[in-house]
Design a protein around this motif. Structure first.
Motif, PDB file in Angstrom:
ATOM      1  N   VAL A   1      -3.674   6.865  61.008  1.00 24.79           N
ATOM      2  CA  VAL A   1      -3.775   6.560  62.435  1.00 24.79           C
ATOM      3  C   VAL A   1      -3.483   5.082  62.674  1.00 24.79           C
ATOM      4  CG1 VAL A   1      -5.326   6.500  64.427  1.00 24.79           C
ATOM      5  CG2 VAL A   1      -5.395   8.445  62.856  1.00 24.79           C
ATOM      6  N   GLY A   2      -3.996   4.208  61.805  1.00 27.27           N
ATOM      7  CA  GLY A   2      -3.787   2.775  61.963  1.00 27.27           C
ATOM      8  C   GLY A   2      -2.329   2.379  61.896  1.00 27.27           C
ATOM      9  N   HIS A   3      -1.526   3.132  61.156  1.00 31.43           N
ATOM     10  CA  HIS A   3      -0.078   2.902  61.115  1.00 31.43           C
ATOM     11  C   HIS A   3       0.632   3.579  62.291  1.00 31.43           C
ATOM     12  CE1 HIS A   3       0.652   0.675  57.414  1.00 31.43           C
ATOM     13  NE2 HIS A   3      -0.238   1.421  56.802  1.00 31.43           N
ATOM     14  N   CYS A   4      -0.150   4.254  63.154  1.00 32.99           N
ATOM     15  CA  CYS A   4       0.414   5.006  64.285  1.00 32.99           C
ATOM     16  C   CYS A   4       1.450   6.018  63.800  1.00 32.99           C
ATOM     17  CB  CYS A   4       1.014   4.057  65.318  1.00 32.99           C
ATOM     18  SG  CYS A   4      -0.210   2.957  66.067  1.00 32.99           S
ATOM     19  N   ALA A   5       1.133   6.680  62.686  1.00 38.91           N
ATOM     20  CA  ALA A   5       2.027   7.688  62.108  1.00 38.91           C
ATOM     21  C   ALA A   5       1.748   9.031  62.779  1.00 38.91           C
ATOM     22  CB  ALA A   5       1.815   7.766  60.594  1.00 38.91           C
ATOM     23  N   PHE A   6       2.035   9.102  64.067  1.00 40.37           N
ATOM     24  CA  PHE A   6       1.668  10.261  64.875  1.00 40.37           C
ATOM     25  C   PHE A   6       2.721  11.369  64.867  1.00 40.37           C
ATOM     26  CE2 PHE A   6      -0.531   6.713  67.286  1.00 40.37           C
ATOM     27  CZ  PHE A   6      -1.777   6.976  66.737  1.00 40.37           C
ATOM     28  N   THR A   7       3.917  11.070  64.421  1.00 42.16           N
ATOM     29  CA  THR A   7       4.992  12.063  64.471  1.00 42.16           C
ATOM     30  C   THR A   7       5.233  12.670  63.095  1.00 42.16           C
ATOM     31  OG1 THR A   7       6.636  10.315  64.143  1.00 42.16           O
ATOM     32  CG2 THR A   7       6.118  10.923  66.401  1.00 42.16           C
TER      33      THR A   7
ATOM     34  N   CYS B   1      -4.848   4.810  45.197  1.00 46.47           N
ATOM     35  CA  CYS B   1      -3.608   4.728  45.969  1.00 46.47           C
ATOM     36  C   CYS B   1      -3.412   6.092  46.643  1.00 46.47           C
ATOM     37  CB  CYS B   1      -2.448   4.414  45.035  1.00 46.47           C
ATOM     38  SG  CYS B   1      -0.935   3.941  45.841  1.00 46.47           S
ATOM     39  N   PHE B   2      -3.217   6.084  47.964  1.00 48.01           N
ATOM     40  CA  PHE B   2      -3.213   7.331  48.709  1.00 48.01           C
ATOM     41  C   PHE B   2      -2.040   7.376  49.670  1.00 48.01           C
ATOM     42  CE2 PHE B   2      -7.442   6.262  47.383  1.00 48.01           C
ATOM     43  CZ  PHE B   2      -7.914   7.447  46.832  1.00 48.01           C
ATOM     44  N   LEU B   3      -1.166   8.340  49.450  1.00 46.66           N
ATOM     45  CA  LEU B   3       0.016   8.495  50.279  1.00 46.66           C
ATOM     46  C   LEU B   3      -0.147   9.734  51.141  1.00 46.66           C
ATOM     47  CD1 LEU B   3       3.647   7.956  48.988  1.00 46.66           C
ATOM     48  CD2 LEU B   3       3.131   9.475  50.882  1.00 46.66           C
ATOM     49  N   LEU B   4      -0.121   9.553  52.462  1.00 47.22           N
ATOM     50  CA  LEU B   4      -0.230  10.663  53.404  1.00 47.22           C
ATOM     51  C   LEU B   4       1.055  10.798  54.201  1.00 47.22           C
ATOM     52  CD1 LEU B   4      -3.298  10.355  52.735  1.00 47.22           C
ATOM     53  CD2 LEU B   4      -3.748  11.061  55.094  1.00 47.22           C
ATOM     54  N   TYR B   5       1.476  12.052  54.378  1.00 46.24           N
ATOM     55  CA  TYR B   5       2.730  12.383  55.040  1.00 46.24           C
ATOM     56  C   TYR B   5       2.422  13.360  56.160  1.00 46.24           C
ATOM     57  CZ  TYR B   5       7.552  14.280  55.394  1.00 46.24           C
ATOM     58  OH  TYR B   5       8.788  14.683  55.822  1.00 46.24           O
ATOM     59  N   ASN B   6       2.682  12.963  57.399  1.00 49.40           N
ATOM     60  CA  ASN B   6       2.405  13.790  58.572  1.00 49.40           C
ATOM     61  C   ASN B   6       3.327  15.008  58.585  1.00 49.40           C
ATOM     62  OD1 ASN B   6       2.459  14.861  61.243  1.00 49.40           O
ATOM     63  ND2 ASN B   6       1.791  12.924  62.104  1.00 49.40           N
TER      64      ASN B   6
ATOM     65  N   VAL C   1      -3.734  17.393  63.556  1.00 42.19           N
ATOM     66  CA  VAL C   1      -2.479  17.043  62.898  1.00 42.19           C
ATOM     67  C   VAL C   1      -2.742  17.039  61.395  1.00 42.19           C
ATOM     68  CG1 VAL C   1      -0.757  15.239  62.538  1.00 42.19           C
ATOM     69  CG2 VAL C   1      -1.587  15.743  64.850  1.00 42.19           C
ATOM     70  N   TYR C   2      -1.891  17.734  60.656  1.00 35.53           N
ATOM     71  CA  TYR C   2      -2.095  17.905  59.219  1.00 35.53           C
ATOM     72  C   TYR C   2      -1.209  16.958  58.413  1.00 35.53           C
ATOM     73  CZ  TYR C   2      -4.575  22.176  60.528  1.00 35.53           C
ATOM     74  OH  TYR C   2      -5.463  23.073  61.069  1.00 35.53           O
ATOM     75  N   ALA C   3      -1.555  16.835  57.134  1.00 32.79           N
ATOM     76  CA  ALA C   3      -0.785  15.954  56.262  1.00 32.79           C
ATOM     77  C   ALA C   3      -0.732  16.537  54.858  1.00 32.79           C
ATOM     78  CB  ALA C   3      -1.413  14.556  56.220  1.00 32.79           C
TER      79      ALA C   3
END
Length: 569
Positions: A309-315, A327-332, A359-361
């Protein structure tokens, strides 16, 4: 808060205690905005002046430290304070924390940050809401009647359940779990930890049998206590944290009896937190006492979801990587969950309101990132400051043939090798400390590539850039190495408190500061640093092949040490 890789002019390689993790940079001074934050603050076109006079407080309770940060609604940190708490390692592979210290650290940070905030001329009532973000799978059980913890918190990095996981994988239905909750069986989720506690801790078992046990992750424990503990007995969590327990159905966002029954958990004997959206105006209660008494808590997210959310990765298709302790990589992936076929986790990214869809990742989790650098400092005597480790890595052009598989807690996604242990390959008479430092940083970068490759196979799409945050991302050499290995640009925001910012954004959504994701399109975009690949794809491929070979060679060491290998006498 100063950059964890910035060298304090008074820092020396003397007898002072080194920081125990890259996150451990304790700011006891009133906060002054840095150039990146100042650029955001001055962006009048996108941030009307009234947003500068509205404030959200964020509790950021990480694996190794706690901080409280007060943001204005343009995303600028105005005041903050951070403190450490003890890490308890009674046996190899065991990692616990004192539940009371977790709560105490929150109150300390609120009190000290508020001193700075008030000194700047603001008042307590200027803070409209509180957001909470915390470490996720760390599990606690406490007495519902008294509020007393029945054992220390057992953290997400703890590997005592490795044999239990092996047994659970043999149970009928084990292979079906991932399709319901998105998580594979491993030492990682808190369901396995709860099962171990019930089987091995008499106090926990007794409370469970008597119906007095309350279970929760760190967010639930903090919210319970911040609301007055046994006086008000508020037991809640949010969808992002609940999705890490292996008890929640990804589709329904509710506890699933099939999952509970698999772990032999009787929901009539244990109190489970109510699952709420990540942003909710009423459900998380309010601060019971202290400088912010009466202030509503309006958001709650797991730390990695908060960073998304902090990166505004909303799409859909946007991604972030956080280089903290792990180390944690999340992909919307959008509004429908995706069950990975390539070793990743299906999880909830966020749900910013009861009237909004979740919203899932897809997530890839690396157990060791910044904690690998901490290992060099604390265990191997590599200086006393994380910046110096980064500078040491810069003294050599490459790792000199060294590959460090930092499997201190096995290997997480996409490998899921529980019996791997830390191994360094390729040491020769030529090897210097700089090579080891560089290999330590490269380990997180290689594992990030493995996760990105798996995400590409699951989603059918190739990422075009990677947004980063977290302590180790402040090292230019580490981020340049990351860009070289993944062969796409790496983008680092100027304002580093991305996780806390995500919780603040969610809290502001709950009280109506933001109405739509488009309102945030310029948040934290000023003065970003971009790292472009500097080596050829062929060179990158060669490096990655050597890493993959080292991973295969690291298998089985924990099993061998435990005497579980049938080939060992």
């Amino acid at each position: 808060m100063r950059n964890p890789f910035d060298l304090d002019e008074n820092s020396v390689d003397g007898d002072s205690e080194p920081p125990t993790d890259l996150e451990f940079e304790v700011d006891v001074r009133p906060h002054q905005t840095d150039d990146g934050e100042r650029a955001i603050l001055q962006d009048e076109e996108h941030h009307p002046s009234d947003l500068k006079e509205r404030f959200i407080g964020t509790i950021d309770q990480g694996t190794t430290s706690t901080r409280f940060i007060i943001f204005d609604c343009t995303g600028v940190p105005i005041a903050k304070y951070q403190t450490e708490f003890r890490q308890i390692h009674e046996h190899p592979g065991w990692h616990e924390q004192d539940p009371y210290e977790l709560v105490e650290s929150v109150y300390i940070c609120i009190e000290e940050a508020m001193k700075s905030f008030l000194a700047l001329g603001h008042s307590r009532s200027d803070i409209e809401a509180i957001g909470i973000t915390s470490q996720r799978e760390t599990a606690l059980v406490w007495d519902w009647e008294t509020g007393e913890p029945l054992h220390n918190a057992i953290t997400w990095t703890d590997t005592r359940t490795v044999n239990l996981v092996r047994e659970l994988k043999e149970k009928p239905g084990a292979e079906d779990l991932v399709n319901i909750c998105g998580l594979p069986l491993s030492t990682y989720p808190s369901s396995v930890t709860l099962r171990w506690m019930l089987d091995n801790l008499p106090d926990v078992r007794s409370a469970y049998d008597d119906g007095r046990a309350a279970f929760g992750t760190v967010d639930s424990w903090l919210i319970y206590n911040l609301n007055g503990g046994p006086q008000n007995k508020r037991l809640v969590t949010d969808v992002t944290n609940a999705s890490r327990t292996m008890f929640m159905n990804l589709e329904t966002l509710q506890y699933d009896d099939r999952l509970l029954n698999f772990f032999d958990i009787d929901r009539t004997k244990i109190r489970l937190p109510e699952i709420l959206p990540s942003a909710d105006r009423e459900g998380f209660g309010e601060i019971y006492e202290g400088p912010l008494e009466g202030t509503p808590i309006t958001s709650c997210l797991g730390d990695q979801a908060a960073a998304l959310v902090g990166h505004c990765a909303f799409t859909p298709g946007s991604a972030k990587n956080t280089y903290g302790t792990g180390c944690f990589l999340l992909y919307n992936v959008g509004e429908k969950p995706v069950i990975s076929k390539h070793g990743l986790l299906g999880t909830v990214g966020f749900q910013l309101g009861r009237d909004r869809k979740p919203v899932y990742a897809l997530e890839g989790s690396v157990a060791v990132a910044g904690s690998g650098v901490s290992f060099l400092m604390n265990n191997m005597g590599f200086f006393r400051d994380s910046r110096k480790v980064s500078d040491l890595a810069a003294t050599v052009p490459d790792s000199g043939g060294c590959v460090f598989v930092t499997a201190f807690s096995g290997l997480f996604a996409p490998y899921w090798i529980d019996d791997a242990q830390g191994t360094i390959w390729g040491i020769t008479h030529h090897t210097q400390r700089g090579h080891i430092a560089r290999a330590t940083m490269e380990a997180a970068c290689f594992q990030t590539k493995a996760i990105l490759d798996a995400m590409e196979m699951d989603s059918g799409k190739k990422l075009t850039e990677l947004a980063v945050d977290g302590g180790m991302s402040n090292s230019d050499i580490c981020m340049q190495t990351q860009a070289d290995i993944i062969q796409i640009p790496v983008e680092r925001p100027a304002m580093h408190e991305t996780t806390a910012l995500g919780a603040a954004i969610a809290a502001a959504f709950a009280i109506g500061v933001w109405k739509d994701f488009s309102d945030l399109k310029h948040m934290n975009r000023a003065n970003r640093a971009t790292f472009e690949p500097n080596i050829t794809p062929k060179e990158s491929t060669h490096m990655y092949k050597r890493w993959s070979k080292a991973v295969e060679m690291s298998r089985g060491w924990m099993r061998d040490q435990a005497g579980l290998d049938d080939d060992v006498e």
